[in-house]
Enzyme design. Structure first.
Site, PDB file in Angstrom:
ATOM      1  N   ARG A  52      -1.579  -4.342   0.229  1.00 31.20           N
ATOM      2  CA  ARG A  52      -0.696  -2.419  -0.048  1.00 31.20           C
ATOM      3  C   ARG A  52      -1.612  -2.198  -0.639  1.00 31.20           C
ATOM      4  NH1 ARG A  52       3.319  -6.740  -2.122  1.00 31.20           N
ATOM      5  NH2 ARG A  52       4.756  -6.778  -1.106  1.00 31.20           N
ATOM      6  N   LYS A 106       4.417  -6.175  -6.069  1.00 31.61           N
ATOM      7  CA  LYS A 106       5.537  -5.584  -6.361  1.00 31.61           C
ATOM      8  C   LYS A 106       6.528  -6.367  -7.992  1.00 31.61           C
ATOM      9  CE  LYS A 106       6.791  -3.230  -1.968  1.00 31.61           C
ATOM     10  NZ  LYS A 106       8.177  -3.151  -0.748  1.00 31.61           N
ATOM     11  N   HIS A 115      -0.878   0.663   5.938  1.00 32.00           N
ATOM     12  CA  HIS A 115      -0.140  -0.718   5.829  1.00 32.00           C
ATOM     13  C   HIS A 115      -1.238  -1.386   6.956  1.00 32.00           C
ATOM     14  CE1 HIS A 115       2.684  -2.225   2.770  1.00 32.00           C
ATOM     15  NE2 HIS A 115       3.573  -2.473   4.579  1.00 32.00           N
ATOM     16  N   ARG A 148      -3.233  -4.088   7.136  1.00 32.39           N
ATOM     17  CA  ARG A 148      -1.902  -5.487   6.109  1.00 32.39           C
ATOM     18  C   ARG A 148      -1.294  -6.203   7.425  1.00 32.39           C
ATOM     19  NH1 ARG A 148       0.605  -7.484   1.637  1.00 32.39           N
ATOM     20  NH2 ARG A 148       3.377  -7.587   2.080  1.00 32.39           N
ATOM     21  N   HIS A 179       5.566 -11.658   0.001  1.00 31.04           N
ATOM     22  CA  HIS A 179       6.488 -11.368  -0.049  1.00 31.04           C
ATOM     23  C   HIS A 179       7.668 -12.171  -0.420  1.00 31.04           C
ATOM     24  CE1 HIS A 179       5.639  -9.932   4.820  1.00 31.04           C
ATOM     25  NE2 HIS A 179       5.458  -8.945   3.496  1.00 31.04           N
ATOM     26  N   TYR A 199       7.016 -11.282  12.307  1.00 30.41           N
ATOM     27  CA  TYR A 199       5.578 -11.370  12.507  1.00 30.41           C
ATOM     28  C   TYR A 199       5.763 -12.283  14.107  1.00 30.41           C
ATOM     29  CZ  TYR A 199       3.544  -8.599   8.890  1.00 30.41           C
ATOM     30  OH  TYR A 199       3.162  -6.922   8.200  1.00 30.41           O
TER      31      TYR A 199
END
Length: 298
Positions: free
Chosen positions: A148, A172, A244, A247, A270, A279
């Site tokens: 990110r 995150k 992004h 990514r 994730h 994806y």
């Protein structure tokens, strides 16, 4: 219990118990503030403890007139989380959001770049400029590690474990993970640190930051966007891209070449594999090839 008190407690919970970032907490807060504003505007005197489903349904109905389905879905999700917290803390026995369903929305598939397009972008970097080696290393790190933009800007020299072939990434909620880094990307970072970064007048408290601006401070997210946009214009790329996009391309190319979805999840950081599963929808021909190669009834 008043709304402001409940909201303050909830924000503490999100920060301390769930470890969410400041941006995520602000988004949750805004969702609840929309409901509070609706109650005030309509002179509805209900607290977080006695508000009923019918009132929230009316709020959602009015909301649907001014925001799109994706925004509605996000707000409903935020409110469900808030009232679940109140139940968890024994403030309520029931969740007024229980019967409220979010609108069905299709998942937006991420834009991706081809390997050729990524090569063209990196080749377009002007290495004669002072920031050239830095910018090339930035593009390659975004793509080869699937970072990110916030993870890239906060990357530190002390996060580089090149002998082991990994970098430590803070994602995150300050969650950390180790991501493999290719020898080629290591080489570009070393070129930048050994030949360009050493000439930058580094500001106090930024000594450990890997990618610096010309004033010796941490790069902003906006600056990374600008670098990517300028390169896209330079090669006349007929796609709307952002940091992004690299990514997304990282994950898509791994999947196309046979990587395990769980491994991709871990590298992307994730929390849920459901997020990574988007994806699976990007390249249908890849899925057909998987069936052909591995299914006994091919």
């Amino acid at each position: 219990m008043k709304w402001n008190n409940a909201l303050t407690d909830y924000k503490h919970y999100l920060k301390l118990e769930r470890g969410l970032s400041e941006n995520s907490i602000i988004n949750y807060e805004l969702d609840i503030l929309k409901l509070i504003r609706f109650l005030d505007d309509n002179s509805i005197n209900l607290s977080p403890l006695n508000i009923k489903t019918e009132t929230i349904q009316e709020f959602i109905y009015q909301l649907a007139k001014v925001v799109n389905e994706r925004s509605q879905s996000r707000i409903i999700s935020g409110l469900k989380s808030f009232f679940s917290y109140l139940i968890f803390e024994d403030y309520r026995d029931t969740n007024p959001m229980e019967l409220i369903e979010a609108p069905k929305i299709g998942r937006k598939l991420p834009d991706t770049l081809t390997v050729k397009e990524i090569d063209l972008l990196t080749e377009a970097v002007d290495l004669s400029k002072a920031e050239g080696h830095r910018n090339k290393a930035i593009i390659e790190t975004l793509y080869s590690c699937g970072l990110r933009v916030s993870e890239l800007t906060s990357l530190k020299l002390s996060d580089l474990f090149f002998e082991e072939g990994f970098i430590k990434v803070t994602g995150k909620g300050d969650k950390q993970r180790f991501v493999p880094i290719s020898p080629y990307t290591q080489k570009l970072i070393n070129l930048y640190t050994n030949h360009s970064r050493i000439h930058v007048p580094i500001q106090s408290s930024h000594e450990d930051i890997l990618f610096l601006n010309r004033r010796g401070r941490q790069l902003t997210r906006a600056m990374i966007f600008t670098i990517v946009k300028q390169l896209a214009v330079k090669i006349k790329l007929n796609k709307t891209i952002s940091p992004h996009t690299f990514r997304h391309s990282f994950a898509t190319h791994l999947l196309e070449n046979g990587a395990d979805l769980r491994a991709i999840q871990l590298m992307l950081g994730h929390e849920s594999i459901t997020t990574t599963e988007i994806y699976m929808h990007v390249d249908r021909t890849h899925l057909a090839n998987v069936i052909e190669q591995f299914h006994p009834r091919k």
